[in-house]
Motif scaffolding. Sequence first.
Motif, PDB file in Angstrom:
ATOM      1  N   ALA A 136      10.387  -6.313  -1.351  1.00 18.19           N
ATOM      2  CA  ALA A 136       9.305  -5.993  -2.285  1.00 18.19           C
ATOM      3  C   ALA A 136       8.995  -4.504  -2.274  1.00 18.19           C
ATOM      4  O   ALA A 136       8.746  -3.899  -3.319  1.00 18.19           O
ATOM      5  N   ALA A 137       9.000  -3.878  -1.100  1.00 15.69           N
ATOM      6  CA  ALA A 137       8.719  -2.445  -1.018  1.00 15.69           C
ATOM      7  C   ALA A 137       9.803  -1.630  -1.716  1.00 15.69           C
ATOM      8  O   ALA A 137       9.508  -0.619  -2.362  1.00 15.69           O
ATOM      9  N   GLU A 138      11.056  -2.058  -1.621  1.00 18.01           N
ATOM     10  CA  GLU A 138      12.138  -1.340  -2.292  1.00 18.01           C
ATOM     11  C   GLU A 138      11.988  -1.414  -3.808  1.00 18.01           C
ATOM     12  O   GLU A 138      12.214  -0.427  -4.517  1.00 18.01           O
ATOM     13  N   VAL A 139      11.613  -2.578  -4.314  1.00 17.02           N
ATOM     14  CA  VAL A 139      11.386  -2.722  -5.752  1.00 17.02           C
ATOM     15  C   VAL A 139      10.237  -1.828  -6.201  1.00 17.02           C
ATOM     16  O   VAL A 139      10.305  -1.160  -7.245  1.00 17.02           O
ATOM     17  N   ALA A 140       9.160  -1.775  -5.415  1.00 22.33           N
ATOM     18  CA  ALA A 140       8.012  -0.939  -5.764  1.00 22.33           C
ATOM     19  C   ALA A 140       8.384   0.540  -5.764  1.00 22.33           C
ATOM     20  O   ALA A 140       7.955   1.298  -6.641  1.00 22.33           O
ATOM     21  N   ASN A 141       9.175   0.974  -4.785  1.00 24.08           N
ATOM     22  CA  ASN A 141       9.586   2.378  -4.735  1.00 24.08           C
ATOM     23  C   ASN A 141      10.388   2.769  -5.964  1.00 24.08           C
ATOM     24  O   ASN A 141      10.275   3.892  -6.470  1.00 24.08           O
TER      25      ASN A 141
ATOM     26  N   TRP B 151      -0.753  -2.529  -4.609  1.00 27.85           N
ATOM     27  CA  TRP B 151       0.103  -3.146  -5.617  1.00 27.85           C
ATOM     28  C   TRP B 151       0.440  -4.550  -5.128  1.00 27.85           C
ATOM     29  O   TRP B 151       0.969  -4.716  -4.020  1.00 27.85           O
ATOM     30  N   VAL B 152       0.134  -5.554  -5.944  1.00 27.77           N
ATOM     31  CA  VAL B 152       0.321  -6.947  -5.551  1.00 27.77           C
ATOM     32  C   VAL B 152       1.490  -7.533  -6.338  1.00 27.77           C
ATOM     33  O   VAL B 152       1.549  -7.411  -7.570  1.00 27.77           O
ATOM     34  N   PHE B 153       2.414  -8.170  -5.619  1.00 27.67           N
ATOM     35  CA  PHE B 153       3.572  -8.814  -6.234  1.00 27.67           C
ATOM     36  C   PHE B 153       3.538 -10.312  -5.952  1.00 27.67           C
ATOM     37  O   PHE B 153       3.181 -10.743  -4.848  1.00 27.67           O
ATOM     38  N   LEU B 154       3.915 -11.091  -6.946  1.00 27.93           N
ATOM     39  CA  LEU B 154       4.179 -12.515  -6.774  1.00 27.93           C
ATOM     40  C   LEU B 154       5.693 -12.668  -6.782  1.00 27.93           C
ATOM     41  O   LEU B 154       6.348 -12.508  -7.815  1.00 27.93           O
ATOM     42  N   THR B 155       6.278 -12.919  -5.619  1.00 24.91           N
ATOM     43  CA  THR B 155       7.723 -12.835  -5.454  1.00 24.91           C
ATOM     44  C   THR B 155       8.317 -14.200  -5.163  1.00 24.91           C
ATOM     45  O   THR B 155       7.624 -15.146  -4.784  1.00 24.91           O
TER      46      THR B 155
ATOM     47  N   VAL C 195       0.858  -1.176   0.000  1.00 25.34           N
ATOM     48  CA  VAL C 195       0.000   0.000   0.000  1.00 25.34           C
ATOM     49  C   VAL C 195       0.899   1.232   0.000  1.00 25.34           C
ATOM     50  O   VAL C 195       1.967   1.242   0.625  1.00 25.34           O
ATOM     51  N   LEU C 196       0.475   2.270  -0.721  1.00 20.13           N
ATOM     52  CA  LEU C 196       1.261   3.496  -0.818  1.00 20.13           C
ATOM     53  C   LEU C 196       0.948   4.392   0.369  1.00 20.13           C
ATOM     54  O   LEU C 196      -0.192   4.803   0.574  1.00 20.13           O
TER      55      LEU C 196
ATOM     56  N   TRP D 183       6.256   2.807  -0.377  1.00 19.29           N
ATOM     57  CA  TRP D 183       5.338   1.671  -0.331  1.00 19.29           C
ATOM     58  C   TRP D 183       5.667   0.823   0.892  1.00 19.29           C
ATOM     59  O   TRP D 183       6.833   0.648   1.250  1.00 19.29           O
ATOM     60  N   GLU D 184       4.626   0.301   1.524  1.00 16.93           N
ATOM     61  CA  GLU D 184       4.797  -0.531   2.709  1.00 16.93           C
ATOM     62  C   GLU D 184       4.069  -1.855   2.522  1.00 16.93           C
ATOM     63  O   GLU D 184       3.065  -1.933   1.807  1.00 16.93           O
ATOM     64  N   ASP D 185       4.585  -2.876   3.194  1.00 17.40           N
ATOM     65  CA  ASP D 185       3.982  -4.209   3.128  1.00 17.40           C
ATOM     66  C   ASP D 185       2.689  -4.217   3.949  1.00 17.40           C
ATOM     67  O   ASP D 185       2.692  -3.986   5.156  1.00 17.40           O
ATOM     68  N   TYR D 186       1.579  -4.482   3.262  1.00 16.95           N
ATOM     69  CA  TYR D 186       0.264  -4.477   3.910  1.00 16.95           C
ATOM     70  C   TYR D 186      -0.319  -5.891   3.990  1.00 16.95           C
ATOM     71  O   TYR D 186      -1.467  -6.083   4.377  1.00 16.95           O
TER      72      TYR D 186
END
Length: 484
Positions: free
Chosen positions: A339-344, A328-332, A291-292, A301-304
């Motif tokens: 994941a938050a660093e990649v989204a940022n 934002w949903v990631f399949l990692t 979630v942003l 972005w933070e892990d929600y």
Amino acid sequence: MEEEDSPIYAVVQKSTKENGDPPPIRSEFLVSFLVDKRGGALTGSRGSGIRLIIPPKALEQPIRIKCSYCPPDIPNSLPPLLDGDAIASSGVIQLDCSPSEAKLLRPMLMELPHFCETEQVGRELIVIKSLDGLTWSEHSQFHCAASGWNQTNEEDLYMDVVSQLQLSTVKDDLDTDRIVRVSLISFPKYVAVVSRTRSKSATITKEKGGILKSQNVTVIFPMNCVQKKIKAGLQVRGINQKNLGDLPLGWETSPVLSISPLNRRLHEPIAIQLPLGGWKSRIDREIKVLVLKSASDAPTWEDYTPYTAIEFQDNELLVFTKVTGLFWVFLTTKPSSNAAEVANTLYKSISSVQYLCEVIVFYRPEFPRAWCNTFRIHLTNRRGLEQFSESKLNNWKLCLRRPVSLEEGKYRFRFNQGLVLVGQDESILGQIVDTLDFRPFLEDSLTLVSRKMDQQPLVRQPTLEMSKSDSGATVLDAELEVQL
């Protein structure tokens, strides 16, 4: 409202010599103009690109109308833009009329060019207006087209004005086919054309809930999730192939979802349905829901995931949450703590707006020395070469003019095929590149001095290469029409 019921285009009845109506006026204006019951067609000068068509008998009395673009530093002139939104025209248009209580009896048409890429995935153009610069609302009576205009249809829209003034088509008059037509039945203080992510909206009630759907993404609001009727919106921001290539190996991602009103806590969890058709096996994978929290220049972005419930149903992923916002949903691959660093890192790239502009290069041979040549590069949204001083001087020649689609940022330029740069001290710099910062609707230019490589014949025509400074991606590689 009266404005919403008015037609987009005003069809004016033909005036004849029998009824004694005077013909409409036709003129250009710099900042303001005077118009009366005759109406007319007024075109902004100096490349503003604005054209106003006021039908006959639309005014009760003569009035003076001031129409100009607002500088970006004027307080209360810029609308509050959401993340990923951008002004699509040359600026916010300010309208002032004197006397201030003047009213329109028939709709007035405003035509102005826009410069945003309409084919960009998941984006649209809207028109917003304001009476005071503080409260803005969406204006529904407008039309946008990216293709050429049909002259027959235009004559039908303005039969009287077009026939009497022998108006040219909008494309010819404004020197562009990217036109936004806005119908106004009153005089707002400010009008702006905005490019935003395409939005779907619906009314959500306590008794029935509601459903929002856009680009294969569905958001279900159950009953009793709200206590009073609200208007909810869904924006789906797609991820292009370039951004997908920047993901870590084995990762996959959903589009960025914006559920408005943002940051609203609901009484019952809503369900976000995401298709899994393109996602690979979930073995040794895990789902991360982000979630942003901040949408400033440095998005956060933070892990929600711990605050959501995730289910798999047939070929869909269901995410349940009690809070609206940007998701934002990631399949990692495991572990996925970054994941938050990649989204940022990716978010700034996918949120950028593509602007349609031109790369214009002028060439002056044997200047400032007989053994070197000067090139001046312009990145511009302006229309027509007459806007540049080099086009009016005989010693400057046009050697390149290409349309490109750019996002705001820095770009690098360098010469290829036998040309090298020369420094201010007349030293040879070789293939060192110079950068130019592109800012929409602001003048940006770069002057380069070059010379022919010693002892190397020109096998091909010299070329100019343009690339992004941060990613190195080539935007343009074109031949220069020069003779050395």
